[in-house]
Design a protein around this motif. Structure first.
Motif, mmCIF file in Angstrom:
data_model
loop_
_atom_site.group_PDB
_atom_site.id
_atom_site.type_symbol
_atom_site.label_atom_id
_atom_site.label_comp_id
_atom_site.label_asym_id
_atom_site.label_seq_id
_atom_site.Cartn_x
_atom_site.Cartn_y
_atom_site.Cartn_z
ATOM 1 N N ALA A 21 9.811 11.559 -6.408
ATOM 2 C CA ALA A 21 9.805 10.145 -6.785
ATOM 3 C C ALA A 21 8.378 9.635 -6.927
ATOM 4 C CB ALA A 21 10.569 9.312 -5.758
ATOM 5 N N ARG A 22 8.227 8.627 -7.761
ATOM 6 C CA ARG A 22 6.924 8.012 -7.987
ATOM 7 C C ARG A 22 7.114 6.549 -8.356
ATOM 8 N NH1 ARG A 22 3.814 9.701 -13.264
ATOM 9 N NH2 ARG A 22 2.749 7.750 -12.711
ATOM 10 N N MET A 23 6.015 5.820 -8.418
ATOM 11 C CA MET A 23 6.059 4.421 -8.842
ATOM 12 C C MET A 23 5.702 4.291 -10.314
ATOM 13 S SD MET A 23 4.270 2.437 -5.615
ATOM 14 C CE MET A 23 4.148 0.883 -6.515
ATOM 15 N N ILE A 24 6.371 3.386 -10.996
ATOM 16 C CA ILE A 24 6.047 3.004 -12.371
ATOM 17 C C ILE A 24 6.027 1.486 -12.420
ATOM 18 C CG2 ILE A 24 6.857 2.959 -14.772
ATOM 19 C CD1 ILE A 24 5.713 5.632 -14.022
ATOM 20 N N VAL A 25 4.885 0.923 -12.777
ATOM 21 C CA VAL A 25 4.744 -0.537 -12.825
ATOM 22 C C VAL A 25 4.105 -0.924 -14.154
ATOM 23 C CG1 VAL A 25 3.874 -2.601 -11.675
ATOM 24 C CG2 VAL A 25 4.429 -0.567 -10.325
ATOM 25 N N PRO A 26 4.877 -1.426 -15.120
ATOM 26 C CA PRO A 26 4.308 -1.812 -16.408
ATOM 27 C C PRO A 26 3.247 -2.905 -16.242
ATOM 28 C CG PRO A 26 6.709 -1.765 -16.494
ATOM 29 C CD PRO A 26 6.326 -1.642 -15.058
ATOM 30 N N GLY A 27 2.155 -2.755 -16.981
ATOM 31 C CA GLY A 27 1.119 -3.776 -16.994
ATOM 32 C C GLY A 27 -0.012 -3.565 -16.020
ATOM 33 N N LEU A 28 0.079 -2.539 -15.166
ATOM 34 C CA LEU A 28 -0.998 -2.239 -14.229
ATOM 35 C C LEU A 28 -1.498 -0.825 -14.461
ATOM 36 C CD1 LEU A 28 0.301 -3.671 -10.822
ATOM 37 C CD2 LEU A 28 -1.219 -4.766 -12.469
ATOM 38 N N PHE A 29 -2.817 -0.639 -14.351
ATOM 39 C CA PHE A 29 -3.359 0.705 -14.433
ATOM 40 C C PHE A 29 -2.823 1.542 -13.269
ATOM 41 C CE2 PHE A 29 -7.015 -1.189 -16.913
ATOM 42 C CZ PHE A 29 -6.765 -0.467 -18.073
ATOM 43 N N GLY A 30 -2.772 2.857 -13.490
ATOM 44 C CA GLY A 30 -2.174 3.753 -12.517
ATOM 45 C C GLY A 30 -2.853 3.774 -11.170
ATOM 46 N N TYR A 31 -4.155 3.497 -11.120
ATOM 47 C CA TYR A 31 -4.859 3.625 -9.843
ATOM 48 C C TYR A 31 -4.442 2.559 -8.836
ATOM 49 C CZ TYR A 31 -8.216 -0.254 -10.564
ATOM 50 O OH TYR A 31 -8.801 -1.481 -10.725
ATOM 51 N N VAL A 32 -3.747 1.516 -9.286
ATOM 52 C CA VAL A 32 -3.242 0.501 -8.358
ATOM 53 C C VAL A 32 -1.718 0.446 -8.348
ATOM 54 C CG1 VAL A 32 -5.301 -0.943 -8.556
ATOM 55 C CG2 VAL A 32 -3.368 -1.349 -10.086
ATOM 56 N N SER A 33 -1.062 1.423 -8.991
ATOM 57 C CA SER A 33 0.393 1.265 -9.094
ATOM 58 C C SER A 33 1.198 2.551 -9.207
ATOM 59 C CB SER A 33 0.727 0.411 -10.326
ATOM 60 O OG SER A 33 0.424 1.107 -11.529
ATOM 61 N N ALA A 34 0.629 3.619 -9.725
ATOM 62 C CA ALA A 34 1.451 4.771 -10.143
ATOM 63 C C ALA A 34 1.433 5.902 -9.128
ATOM 64 C CB ALA A 34 0.987 5.277 -11.497
ATOM 65 N N THR A 35 1.652 5.608 -7.861
ATOM 66 C CA THR A 35 1.613 6.622 -6.819
ATOM 67 C C THR A 35 2.667 7.697 -7.070
ATOM 68 O OG1 THR A 35 0.868 4.967 -5.237
ATOM 69 C CG2 THR A 35 1.730 7.029 -4.339
ATOM 70 N N LYS A 36 2.217 8.960 -7.147
ATOM 71 C CA LYS A 36 3.119 10.093 -7.334
ATOM 72 C C LYS A 36 3.489 10.690 -5.977
ATOM 73 C CE LYS A 36 0.643 11.314 -11.566
ATOM 74 N NZ LYS A 36 -0.228 12.331 -12.195
ATOM 75 N N TRP A 37 4.611 11.398 -5.947
ATOM 76 C CA TRP A 37 5.078 12.068 -4.729
ATOM 77 C C TRP A 37 5.117 11.078 -3.553
ATOM 78 C CZ3 TRP A 37 0.285 13.877 -6.909
ATOM 79 C CH2 TRP A 37 0.449 14.784 -7.961
ATOM 80 N N ILE A 38 5.469 9.857 -3.856
ATOM 81 C CA ILE A 38 5.361 8.760 -2.896
ATOM 82 C C ILE A 38 6.220 9.006 -1.660
ATOM 83 C CG2 ILE A 38 7.171 7.473 -4.109
ATOM 84 C CD1 ILE A 38 5.674 4.899 -3.292
ATOM 85 N N THR A 39 5.650 8.736 -0.486
ATOM 86 C CA THR A 39 6.388 8.908 0.770
ATOM 87 C C THR A 39 6.355 7.659 1.648
ATOM 88 O OG1 THR A 39 4.413 9.886 1.766
ATOM 89 C CG2 THR A 39 6.069 11.409 0.860
ATOM 90 N N SER A 40 5.498 6.689 1.327
ATOM 91 C CA SER A 40 5.476 5.480 2.152
ATOM 92 C C SER A 40 5.046 4.275 1.331
ATOM 93 C CB SER A 40 4.545 5.641 3.359
ATOM 94 O OG SER A 40 3.190 5.565 2.965
ATOM 95 N N LEU B 285 0.861 -1.178 0.000
ATOM 96 C CA LEU B 285 0.000 0.000 0.000
ATOM 97 C C LEU B 285 0.901 1.232 0.000
ATOM 98 C CD1 LEU B 285 -3.054 0.812 0.215
ATOM 99 C CD2 LEU B 285 -2.592 1.205 2.640
ATOM 100 N N SER B 286 0.965 1.898 -1.131
ATOM 101 C CA SER B 286 1.807 3.089 -1.260
ATOM 102 C C SER B 286 0.953 4.343 -1.123
ATOM 103 C CB SER B 286 2.528 3.092 -2.611
ATOM 104 O OG SER B 286 1.600 2.979 -3.682
ATOM 105 N N SER B 287 1.573 5.419 -0.632
ATOM 106 C CA SER B 287 0.812 6.651 -0.425
ATOM 107 C C SER B 287 1.698 7.862 -0.605
ATOM 108 C CB SER B 287 0.179 6.668 0.972
ATOM 109 O OG SER B 287 1.175 6.672 1.971
#
Length: 524
Positions: free
Chosen positions: A372-391, A330-332
């Motif tokens: 920093a942010r997450m990039i995960v190929p093959g998954l829609f952004g709402y379950v993977s592409a957290t921006k400004w990630i801190t946790s 769970l990223s946020s």
């Protein structure tokens, strides 16, 4: 009617005073303490699934601007009502103003990491707004008392029969000067404070000074034939300025990279925190990946392809020592967004899941997640592409949910095989004997095997595929078509390397991505 007009104007002046003072106070408390943005963010949180989809379908990436316009209209109406109500009966308009301010305070304290001090700007603004409303009412009653028999002048003001006297003329000038001067001051202060609250000058300067390290693993060279020279086709790489942006942040978080840190905790043996400098010192990798938003409609443009620089998330998780019972991360970030990403996806050795710091050769733009942010190929952004990630909290799907899951979206968000026609465009009038029908297709982390095109319900024809960079990127396709005069309809479908061919069945984006064949009508 004239009396109500001026009373409504007074209400607007009072509301502007509240907002201006609150925005000014937010400079010292926190940009997130702005009541207008807090209310907008709360509305996004509370919006049902159908409303979110309607907003994006109507306004696309301009959905946030549309939200502010609608919110402004509502606030304007409430301000007018408050002004008229205050004139008719003392304190009624003040109660309306207090109620709206109270709702704003509730919205403010509902924000992520909210502090009690964040309420002070709105409280001060409300106090000043009440003073403006009450004093303006005295001046207005003094002026129009004779023309409004239902209004009783307050104690200490001129009597109704003074409406045609020099004293009444003086009161009229006093009211107009008060409203005009207060409104002008509120606009200047409010706009100035809002610009400063939204300013990214300091962070922009820090970002500009960053020199990204040379990647330990460079992106593969773009193969010859990866880009088709077809006018109107989507470029192979999406420029940062044109890359789609869909998120819940009404204000782009401005994060000082020297203060940024990422905490990895939860069901791990060795929780740890990493800073931005520590992240840049790691052996970073460069990968080319296409990412997409689940709200993308059939033929939509909420998708883009870029070169990303970052550190493998699987290596971060390995350092933490993930529990065998965990199945989700769970990223946020500071905007209140959370994403629940399958653990097996993030630890897949064959998937370039990155904690990204760079985009197309430069540090991430602030709107796309800097630092920093997450990039995960093959998954829609709402379950993977957290921006400004801190946790990143290692947990289980049974114990936690991402932001959009309780709002009606699927907990898992694999990208669906899809294709789009870029040229000809819908309703376009084209000329020529041979017309190129072209576009892009994608099946991230699976790869596209073939693309077929059908014109006017005829036989499906195989299009020419460009050379794919990888299975994680979209691929261009083209079909030269011998034209005939008149109106035509063309549609496209793709087959991925697993053997799956796009379904013709039309489905909306919710709850797990749109389906259907993209169709375009044009004339020759």
């Amino acid at each position: 009617m004239r009396t109500k007009l001026w009373a409504g104007t007074l209400g607007i002046t009072a509301a502007l005073t509240v907002l201006a003072a609150a925005e000014l106070g937010a400079l010292f408390a926190s940009p997130q303490s702005s009541p207008l943005f807090a209310v907008g963010s709360l509305l996004i949180d509370l919006a049902p699934l159908w409303l979110k989809e309607l907003m994006i379908s109507l306004f696309g990436t301009g959905d946030k601007v549309a939200l502010f316009v609608m919110l402004g209209v509502v606030l304007l109406a409430l301000a007018v009502v408050a002004g008229i109500a205050e004139l008719k009966r003392r304190n009624v308009g003040s109660l309306i103003l207090l109620a709206v301010s109270a709702a704003s305070i509730v919205a403010i304290i509902s924000r992520t990491d909210a502090q009690v001090t964040w309420t002070l700007p709105t409280l001060v603004g409300t106090f000043l707004g009440l003073l403006v409303l009450r004093h303006g009412r005295r001046l207005l009653v003094w002026w129009v008392g004779a023309a409004s028999p239902d209004v009783t002048p307050p104690k200490g003001t001129a009597s109704p029969e003074l409406a045609s006297t020099p004293e009444a003329a003086l009161s009229r000038r006093s009211f107009l000067r008060f409203v005009a001067g207060t409104s002008a001051a509120a606009l200047v202060v409010g706009i100035g404070a809002r610009v400063m609250n939204a300013s990214s000058a300091a962070v922009t300067a820090l970002r500009a000074a960053i020199s990204l390290p040379t990647p330990a693993v460079a992106a593969p060279a773009v193969p010859a034939g990866a880009s088709l020279e077809v006018p109107g086709i989507t470029p192979l790489f999406t420029p940062n300025a044109n890359f789609y942006r869909i998120d819940i942040a009404l204000q782009v978080p401005q994060i000082d990279p020297t203060e940024w840190k990422l905490e990895i905790f939860g069901m791990v043996d060795r929780p740890f925190t990493i800073t931005y400098d520590e992240l840049l010192a790691l052996p970073l990798e460069e990968h080319i990946s296409t990412i997409a938003c689940v709200s993308n409609t059939v033929g939509g443009d909420l998708i883009g392809n870029a070169t990303w620089l970052g550190y493998p998330i699987k290596d971060l998780l390995a350092r933490a020592g993930v529990s065998a019972d965990a199945d989700m991360v769970l990223s946020s970030g500071p905007d209140g967004f959370t994403a629940g990403t399958p653990l097996e996806t993030l630890t897949d050795p064959n998937r370039a899941a990155l904690l990204a710091v760079g985009m197309n050769g430069e540090p991430l733009p602030t709107a796309h997640g800097f630092p920093a942010r997450m990039i995960v190929p093959g998954l829609f952004g709402y379950v993977s592409a957290t921006k400004w990630i801190t946790s990143m909290k290692v947990t289980r799907f049974a114990d936690a949910e991402g932001y959009w899951t309780p709002r009606g979206w699927s907990a898992l968000g694999p990208v669906k095989t899809a294709s789009r026609i870029d040229t000809p465009r819908e309703g376009e009038l084209v000329a020529g004997r041979t017309i190129p029908i072209a576009g892009v297709a994608w099946a991230q982390h699976t790869g596209i095997a073939s693309v077929e095109v059908q014109v006017d319900g005829g036989e499906w024809q195989k299009a020419t595929l460009a050379t794919a960079i990888s299975d994680d990127t979209w691929v261009q396709w083209s079909l030269p078509w011998t034209s005939s005069l008149g109106s035509h309809t063309v549609q496209v479908r793709a087959t991925d390397k697993s053997g799956y061919t796009q379904t013709q069945d039309q489905a909306p984006p919710a709850p797990d991505g749109a389906t259907g064949w993209h169709s375009v009508r044009f004339r020759v």
